[in-house]
Every structure is written in structure tokens, then in C-alpha cells.
Design a protein around this motif. Structure first.
Motif, PDB file in Angstrom:
ATOM      1  N   THR B   5     -93.090   4.131  -7.123  1.00 39.09           N
ATOM      2  CA  THR B   5     -92.954   2.698  -7.387  1.00 39.09           C
ATOM      3  C   THR B   5     -91.512   2.280  -7.147  1.00 39.09           C
ATOM      4  OG1 THR B   5     -92.583   3.141  -9.736  1.00 39.09           O
ATOM      5  CG2 THR B   5     -94.832   2.648  -9.059  1.00 39.09           C
ATOM      6  N   GLN B   6     -91.350   1.040  -6.743  1.00 44.68           N
ATOM      7  CA  GLN B   6     -90.034   0.450  -6.533  1.00 44.68           C
ATOM      8  C   GLN B   6     -89.906  -0.777  -7.403  1.00 44.68           C
ATOM      9  OE1 GLN B   6     -90.243   1.547  -1.847  1.00 44.68           O
ATOM     10  NE2 GLN B   6     -88.500   0.307  -2.413  1.00 44.68           N
ATOM     11  N   SER B   7     -88.697  -1.032  -7.868  1.00 48.52           N
ATOM     12  CA  SER B   7     -88.479  -2.023  -8.928  1.00 48.52           C
ATOM     13  C   SER B   7     -88.836  -3.439  -8.511  1.00 48.52           C
ATOM     14  CB  SER B   7     -87.030  -1.977  -9.412  1.00 48.52           C
ATOM     15  OG  SER B   7     -86.138  -2.018  -8.310  1.00 48.52           O
ATOM     16  N   SER B   8     -88.620  -3.794  -7.249  1.00 51.75           N
ATOM     17  CA  SER B   8     -88.891  -5.154  -6.812  1.00 51.75           C
ATOM     18  C   SER B   8     -89.585  -5.126  -5.458  1.00 51.75           C
ATOM     19  CB  SER B   8     -87.596  -5.959  -6.671  1.00 51.75           C
ATOM     20  OG  SER B   8     -86.821  -5.909  -7.835  1.00 51.75           O
ATOM     21  N   ARG B   9     -90.467  -6.063  -5.203  1.00 48.85           N
ATOM     22  CA  ARG B   9     -91.058  -6.201  -3.871  1.00 48.85           C
ATOM     23  C   ARG B   9     -90.193  -7.083  -2.980  1.00 48.85           C
ATOM     24  NH1 ARG B   9     -96.147  -5.156  -2.566  1.00 48.85           N
ATOM     25  NH2 ARG B   9     -95.152  -5.118  -0.529  1.00 48.85           N
ATOM     26  N   TYR B  10     -89.641  -8.141  -3.586  1.00 49.79           N
ATOM     27  CA  TYR B  10     -88.791  -9.069  -2.849  1.00 49.79           C
ATOM     28  C   TYR B  10     -87.541  -9.342  -3.672  1.00 49.79           C
ATOM     29  CZ  TYR B  10     -93.091  -9.931  -0.248  1.00 49.79           C
ATOM     30  OH  TYR B  10     -94.240  -9.781   0.498  1.00 49.79           O
ATOM     31  N   LEU B  11     -86.403  -9.415  -2.960  1.00 46.45           N
ATOM     32  CA  LEU B  11     -85.139  -9.639  -3.640  1.00 46.45           C
ATOM     33  C   LEU B  11     -84.269 -10.493  -2.733  1.00 46.45           C
ATOM     34  CD1 LEU B  11     -84.225  -8.432  -6.347  1.00 46.45           C
ATOM     35  CD2 LEU B  11     -83.212  -6.529  -5.095  1.00 46.45           C
ATOM     36  N   VAL B  12     -83.629 -11.508  -3.335  1.00 42.94           N
ATOM     37  CA  VAL B  12     -82.691 -12.343  -2.584  1.00 42.94           C
ATOM     38  C   VAL B  12     -81.351 -12.276  -3.301  1.00 42.94           C
ATOM     39  CG1 VAL B  12     -82.162 -14.638  -1.704  1.00 42.94           C
ATOM     40  CG2 VAL B  12     -84.542 -13.871  -1.818  1.00 42.94           C
ATOM     41  N   LYS B  13     -80.313 -11.902  -2.575  1.00 44.26           N
ATOM     42  CA  LYS B  13     -78.980 -11.772  -3.148  1.00 44.26           C
ATOM     43  C   LYS B  13     -77.956 -12.482  -2.266  1.00 44.26           C
ATOM     44  CE  LYS B  13     -80.055  -9.120  -6.619  1.00 44.26           C
ATOM     45  NZ  LYS B  13     -79.833  -9.549  -8.033  1.00 44.26           N
ATOM     46  N   ARG B  14     -76.797 -12.709  -2.829  1.00 44.69           N
ATOM     47  CA  ARG B  14     -75.726 -13.366  -2.082  1.00 44.69           C
ATOM     48  C   ARG B  14     -74.721 -12.325  -1.595  1.00 44.69           C
ATOM     49  NH1 ARG B  14     -76.450 -18.402  -1.528  1.00 44.69           N
ATOM     50  NH2 ARG B  14     -77.590 -19.600  -3.054  1.00 44.69           N
ATOM     51  N   THR B  15     -74.060 -12.649  -0.523  1.00 47.71           N
ATOM     52  CA  THR B  15     -73.010 -11.796   0.040  1.00 47.71           C
ATOM     53  C   THR B  15     -71.989 -11.447  -1.039  1.00 47.71           C
ATOM     54  OG1 THR B  15     -73.278 -12.867   2.187  1.00 47.71           O
ATOM     55  CG2 THR B  15     -71.252 -11.617   1.849  1.00 47.71           C
ATOM     56  N   GLY B  16     -71.651 -10.149  -1.124  1.00 44.57           N
ATOM     57  CA  GLY B  16     -70.661  -9.703  -2.089  1.00 44.57           C
ATOM     58  C   GLY B  16     -71.238  -9.241  -3.407  1.00 44.57           C
ATOM     59  N   GLU B  17     -72.493  -9.548  -3.675  1.00 46.25           N
ATOM     60  CA  GLU B  17     -73.112  -9.103  -4.928  1.00 46.25           C
ATOM     61  C   GLU B  17     -73.376  -7.609  -4.903  1.00 46.25           C
ATOM     62  OE1 GLU B  17     -76.311 -12.520  -5.437  1.00 46.25           O
ATOM     63  OE2 GLU B  17     -76.080 -11.417  -7.304  1.00 46.25           O
TER      64      GLU B  17
END
Lengths: 112, 110
Positions: B5-17
Motif C-alpha cells: 500500500t502507498q499513503s496517497s494516490r494523488y498528491l499536489v505539492k509546490r516547488t520547494g516543499e
């Protein structure tokens, strides 16, 4: 040269057709040969594996290895729309489970 | 039945995070892997681990780190996310010739 080469397709066939998917490789040390199926937006799932040369059959699927030609194949008989997916070949030198070499995958669509 | 299993199916992050992707397997496998998958490039190995606290660089480790504190858990860390790390990330575990994959995390870095 990549160690494993696989034609990306796409391949489109009518339902009921026999499908042939292939990979070539350059490293004669490969002993274990695997086929994975990957549906869109999902992880790959192991379909079949074979050791060394020869054929292995599982239902509608047959895996074939020709070590002399460095060529492996996956045949799908009586193809179904549910077989529509990307098929990846993979290989390893030993069954230590820590080094696998993958093809880039062939996209298959079976048209009803 | 085999389970990764993986913690998230979809993830959106910002540059530098800083980004953490977690993977858990329930098969008591020694070996665990992180790959990224991009169109036309196939699966590329980032890191793998053959035991707790042990890790080996794969083909493209730059910009990534990993952590394996427990046998069943393998984490991928993006220290400072960049747009070129937008990809599908796949975790896997293996025993002998059989490798089992998780469902993947589609990461978008804006």
C-alpha cells in the motif's frame, strides 16, 4: 543500448485475436523473465514468470523464452477487452529479488 | 493475498516543499523499491533497500532520499520538490523473482 528493449506500440486488435508481445535483451546473464500487466492509473501486477528457456502456460497466457536469441514473448489467446492494458517485461540475473530490469511497456487495446 | 500500500494516490505539492511518500508491505519481504514511471521512459529505479536501515542508490537517486526504519515500511523523501519530479511513483517489494507493486502515487509539483 538499453539492456531490455520493448516496442511501445500502441497495439490495437479485435476481440478474439491472438496477441503477441515481445522483448529483446542484451545481457546473457538474465535467468528469470517476468511479464507484468498494468491497467491505467494502477500499479503493475505480476502475470507470469519463467526461469531460463522454454514455455509456460497459464490459462489464455503463454510466456516463451528463447535464450539463444535473447528474445521473450507473451501470447494472449482469445483476447478480451479486459486485456486492454500496458504489458511490461522484466528480467533478473538471479532470484535474489533485488535487481530487476524492465522494458518500457507495450500498450494494448482490444476492441470489442 | 500479497499487499503493498502507498499513503496517497494523488498528491499536489509546490516547488520547494518537502514531500514524504510512504509504502507499507505485509509480506515480510526483505527487499523494497521506489521507482518513478514516466511516459516513454518506463520504470526507473530511484532507490532500493535490502534490509532495515540499508539502502542502495538506483539509476536516478538525485533529489531523493529514503528511509527504512521498519521492515514493512519504506519511505521516499523529496527534500525540495521541483517540477521535474512530477511523475507516477511506484513502490514495490520482492521475494526472489517475484516483485509486487503498490497502486502508485501520482505526484504533481506546481
Amino acid at each position: 543500448q538499453k539492456e531490455v528493449e520493448q516496442d511501445p506500440g500502441p497495439l490495437s486488435v479485435p476481440e478474439g485475436a491472438i496477441v503477441s508481445l515481445n522483448c529483446t535483451y542484451s545481457n546473457s546473464a538474465f535467468q528469470y523473465f517476468m511479464w507484468y500487466r498494468q491497467y491505467s492509473r494502477k500499479g503493475p501486477e505480476l502475470l507470469m514468470y519463467t526461469y531460463s528457456s522454454g514455455n509456460k502456460e497459464d490459462g489464455r497466457f503463454t510466456a516463451q523464452v528463447d535464450k539463444s536469441s535473447k528474445y521473450i514473448s507473451l501470447f494472449i489467446r482469445d483476447s478480451q477487452p479486459s486485456d486492454s492494458a500496458t504489458y511490461l517485461c522484466a528480467m533478473s540475473r538471479a532470484n535474489t529479488g533485488n535487481q530487476f530490469y524492465f522494458g518500457t511497456g507495450t500498450s494494448l487495446t482490444v476492441i470489442p | 493475498d500479497v499487499k503493498v500500500t502507498q499513503s496517497s494516490r494523488y498528491l499536489v505539492k509546490r516547488t520547494g516543499e518537502k514531500v514524504f511518500l510512504e509504502c507499507v508491505q505485509d509480506m515480510d519481504h526483505e527487499n523494497m523499491f521506489w521507482y518513478r514511471q514516466d511516459p516513454g521512459l518506463g520504470l526507473r529505479l530511484i532507490y532500493f533497500s535490502y534490509d532495515v536501515k540499508m539502502k542502495e542508490k538506483g539509476d536516478i537517486p538525485e533529489g531523493y532520499s529514503v528511509s527504512r526504519e521498519k521492515k514493512e515500511r519504506f519511505s521516499l523523501i523529496l527534500e525540495s520538490a521541483s517540477t521535474n519530479q512530477t511523475s507516477m511513483y511506484l513502490c514495490a517489494s520482492s521475494f526472489r523473482e517475484s516483485q509486487y507493486f503498490g497502486p502508485g502515487t501520482r505526484l504533481t509539483v506546481l
